[in-house]
Design an enzyme around this catalytic site. Structure first.
Site, PDB file in Angstrom:
ATOM      1  N   THR A  33      15.652  17.181  11.200  1.00  0.00           N
ATOM      2  CA  THR A  33      14.702  18.084  11.856  1.00  0.00           C
ATOM      3  C   THR A  33      14.584  17.723  13.325  1.00  0.00           C
ATOM      4  OG1 THR A  33      12.790  16.642  11.452  1.00  0.00           O
ATOM      5  CG2 THR A  33      13.318  18.233   9.735  1.00  0.00           C
ATOM      6  N   ASP A 125       0.098  13.323  10.640  1.00  0.00           N
ATOM      7  CA  ASP A 125       1.325  13.792   9.988  1.00  0.00           C
ATOM      8  C   ASP A 125       0.992  14.473   8.656  1.00  0.00           C
ATOM      9  OD1 ASP A 125       3.980  14.066   9.085  1.00  0.00           O
ATOM     10  OD2 ASP A 125       4.565  12.249  10.149  1.00  0.00           O
ATOM     11  N   ILE A 126       1.569  15.640   8.423  1.00  0.00           N
ATOM     12  CA  ILE A 126       1.388  16.367   7.173  1.00  0.00           C
ATOM     13  C   ILE A 126       2.688  16.381   6.372  1.00  0.00           C
ATOM     14  CG2 ILE A 126       0.781  18.582   6.116  1.00  0.00           C
ATOM     15  CD1 ILE A 126      -1.536  17.167   7.514  1.00  0.00           C
ATOM     16  N   LYS A 137       7.733   9.628  -5.893  1.00  0.00           N
ATOM     17  CA  LYS A 137       7.407  10.051  -7.268  1.00  0.00           C
ATOM     18  C   LYS A 137       8.680  10.129  -8.115  1.00  0.00           C
ATOM     19  CE  LYS A 137       5.702  14.126  -9.823  1.00  0.00           C
ATOM     20  NZ  LYS A 137       4.685  13.495 -10.698  1.00  0.00           N
ATOM     21  N   TYR A 223      -1.426 -25.763   1.393  1.00  0.00           N
ATOM     22  CA  TYR A 223      -2.377 -25.746   0.277  1.00  0.00           C
ATOM     23  C   TYR A 223      -3.634 -25.029   0.752  1.00  0.00           C
ATOM     24  CZ  TYR A 223      -3.609 -30.096   2.782  1.00  0.00           C
ATOM     25  OH  TYR A 223      -3.899 -31.021   3.734  1.00  0.00           O
ATOM     26  N   HIS A 285     -13.471 -29.003  11.911  1.00  0.00           N
ATOM     27  CA  HIS A 285     -14.152 -28.248  10.856  1.00  0.00           C
ATOM     28  C   HIS A 285     -14.778 -26.978  11.404  1.00  0.00           C
ATOM     29  CE1 HIS A 285     -14.512 -32.148   8.247  1.00  0.00           C
ATOM     30  NE2 HIS A 285     -13.265 -31.743   8.445  1.00  0.00           N
TER      31      HIS A 285
END
Length: 543
Positions: A33, A125-126, A137, A223, A285
């Protein structure tokens, strides 16, 4: 079914020409596009305009171009489902087997301070989310590629692929397809959450719902808070700001506590980003145990360390200037966990990398012999960026807007001298320093300073007078005289006892927010002792 087809339509065109060329070389037909099609042709790669496939021209300056059954039926058709494939053929459509799309940069657009609603909506954006959602999907049959970093992996898989179906017609590379589909839905969720936050912005900046998308940065930490606990650093919305943006130049893996201390060091030093002279903060600390501004970085470090040399052992050092060789020599004399600075001179690197266990980190854009941007440090406390501060509590999170850090040199139009005696010019300069420095100290916070350096720091006590006494004891332990110094308190004095304790130690001037029902009593105590007092009208709690 003919040649396999790929639809490529991207905002970020990084690597897209090489990706398309690779697809073409293995026989794929390319659809595209607008600007992407032009970029491919300019790169010598042929692509068919999507309007040829749909039989319909792009409309409204490209606002409508891929929202058509010829596209979405071709993506959603289940290849092993006879009815789907017959319906597709009945309309003269052919499958589309790969979609490579990334979305208009909505979050980046709305981050601009002067963006208008109209501009923001133009960058919403669509078609893109619809395409990648359809492809994801049906990912068992359609490659859904949303991240340019994945182009190489996909090409490698396709080069080696033999389209061999199992009993359901599932193509090869199912694990990779599923991983890419998962990435699509994460991207769509982030995207939609950003739009929702923008449109639902409340007057107080706190939305009714907050969606968090956290990406793990780097591997597992050494850790957690203690050995035996696992730890990881996650960054919000793929941001490259803050701790995750630091460049570790040397040293072993960071631990959970290292990162907390680095965060505390950067926040504590942030008020001194624009200080004309070098500033050094030492954190233990998560709270400062020494901070100083001096004519050289080495002198600032030595003076900051002098405030509490015992606590400085095993701490984190943050500097607002690149570490030079003189400063590195001073730093190398004690054990430290981490140093973070805009950069490091090559001689400094040679000295510091010889220290076992020491990690060296640079600001973004910094490194060896590079200044790095102090704007990163100025943003370290988070003020003014419209972000949220989040903390976990049992069963949920607390959220708040982030504070604008006080700056040194500074002061504020809201500051009021409330005692009979005004601070001298020297005291006023020290009060500005002390107020900026106390912002990084955990509450209840009392900080005593003189000559743009900390003298004693009282932190984390359950009463303000105890913090005052602790600050004085710390000063005495370090052999530093309190007489003639200034004191900053992160919140108001609820009683006069804190002022009395400061006076007994020899404090000459105090800066504090004010706002207590006993302010008159507190001011009267300061007048009684000849102490100059300034009220800022602003509290700096750091729980």
């Amino acid at each position: 079914m003919g040649r396999r087809r790929a639809l490529i339509s991207v905002w970020d065109k990084s690597g897209v020409v090489d990706f398309a060329r690779g697809l073409a070389e293995i026989g794929w037909e390319l659809l595209s596009t607008g600007g992407t099609a032009r970029a491919l042709r300019d790169g010598g790669v042929d692509a068919t305009d999507i309007s040829i496939v749909t039989g319909h021209p792009e409309m409204m300056e490209g606002r409508v171009k891929t929202l058509h059954p010829a596209v979405h039926a071709s993506l959603l058709a289940r290849r092993h489902h006879r009815g789907d494939m017959e319906a597709l053929a009945g309309q003269g459509y052919r499958p589309i087997d790969l979609v490579a799309v990334n979305l208009y940069p909505f979050r980046e657009t709305v981050a601009a301070p002067d963006v208008t609603m109209a501009t923001a909506m133009e960058h919403l954006d669509i078609g893109g989310p619809t395409l990648i959602r359809a492809a994801a999907k049906n990912h068992r049959h359609v490659w859904a590629v949303v991240d340019p970093e994945d182009y190489g992996r996909v090409l490698e898989a396709l080069w080696n692929e033999r389209t061999s179906a199992d009993t359901e017609g599932v193509l090869l590379h199912g694990d990779l397809r599923r991983e890419l589909a998962s990435k699509v839905f994460r991207e769509i969720s982030r995207y939609d959450a950003g739009v929702s936050r923008y449109l639902a912005a409340a007057p107080d900046g706190l939305a009714d719902e907050v969606a968090l998308f956290l990406d793990r940065h780097g591997g597992e930490l050494r850790y957690g808070e203690n050995p035996g606990q696992h730890g990881g650093l996650y960054r919000l919305d793929e941001r490259t700001e803050g701790i995750s943006a630091l460049d570790q130049l040397h040293g072993k893996q960071l631990s959970y506590n290292n990162i907390l201390d680095l965060d505390g060091a950067l926040s504590s030093l942030a008020p001194f980003a624009s200080t004309p002279d070098p500033a050094v903060c030492i954190v233990k600390h998560t709270t400062p145990c020494g901070l100083a501004v001096r004519g050289s970085l080495a002198a600032a470090f030595e003076r900051a360390r002098l405030t509490d040399p015992v606590s400085a052992f095993g701490g984190v050092v943050a500097a607002n200037r690149p570490i030079d060789e003189e400063c590195a020599s001073a730093i190398a004399s004690i054990f430290l966990e981490c140093i973070v600075a805009p950069g490091y001179a090559s001689g400094a690197m040679e000295l510091l990398t010889a220290r076992q266990g020491l990690r060296l980190l640079a600001f973004p854009g910094g490194g060896v012999d590079r200044q790095g941007g102090l704007d990163f440090l100025a943003r370290a406390a988070g003020g003014g960026d419209g972000g949220l501060g989040l903390r976990s509590v049992y069963g949920g999170f607390l959220a708040q807007s982030l504070p604008e850090p006080p700056r040194h040199p500074g002061g504020d139009a809201q500051w009021r001298v409330v005692t009979r005696r005004k601070p001298s010019p020297t005291e006023a300069h020290d009060l500005s320093f002390a107020w900026a420095a106390v912002a990084g100290v955990k509450s209840n916070a009392i900080l005593i300073a003189r000559g743009l350096a900390t003298v004693g720091i009282g932190t984390g006590q359950t009463s303000r007078v105890d913090s005052s006494k602790l600050a004085v004891r710390k000063a005495a332990a370090a052999g530093l005289a309190v007489k003639g110094s200034v004191l900053a308190s992160d919140a108001f004095f609820p009683f006069r006892d804190g002022v009395d304790a400061a006076a007994e130690a020899g404090v000459a001037a105090i800066v504090q927010p004010g706002g207590s029902i006993r302010d008159q009593e507190v001011v009267a105590a300061a007048d009684e002792h000849g102490i100059a007092m300034v009220m800022t009208g602003r509290r700096l709690f750091r729980h």
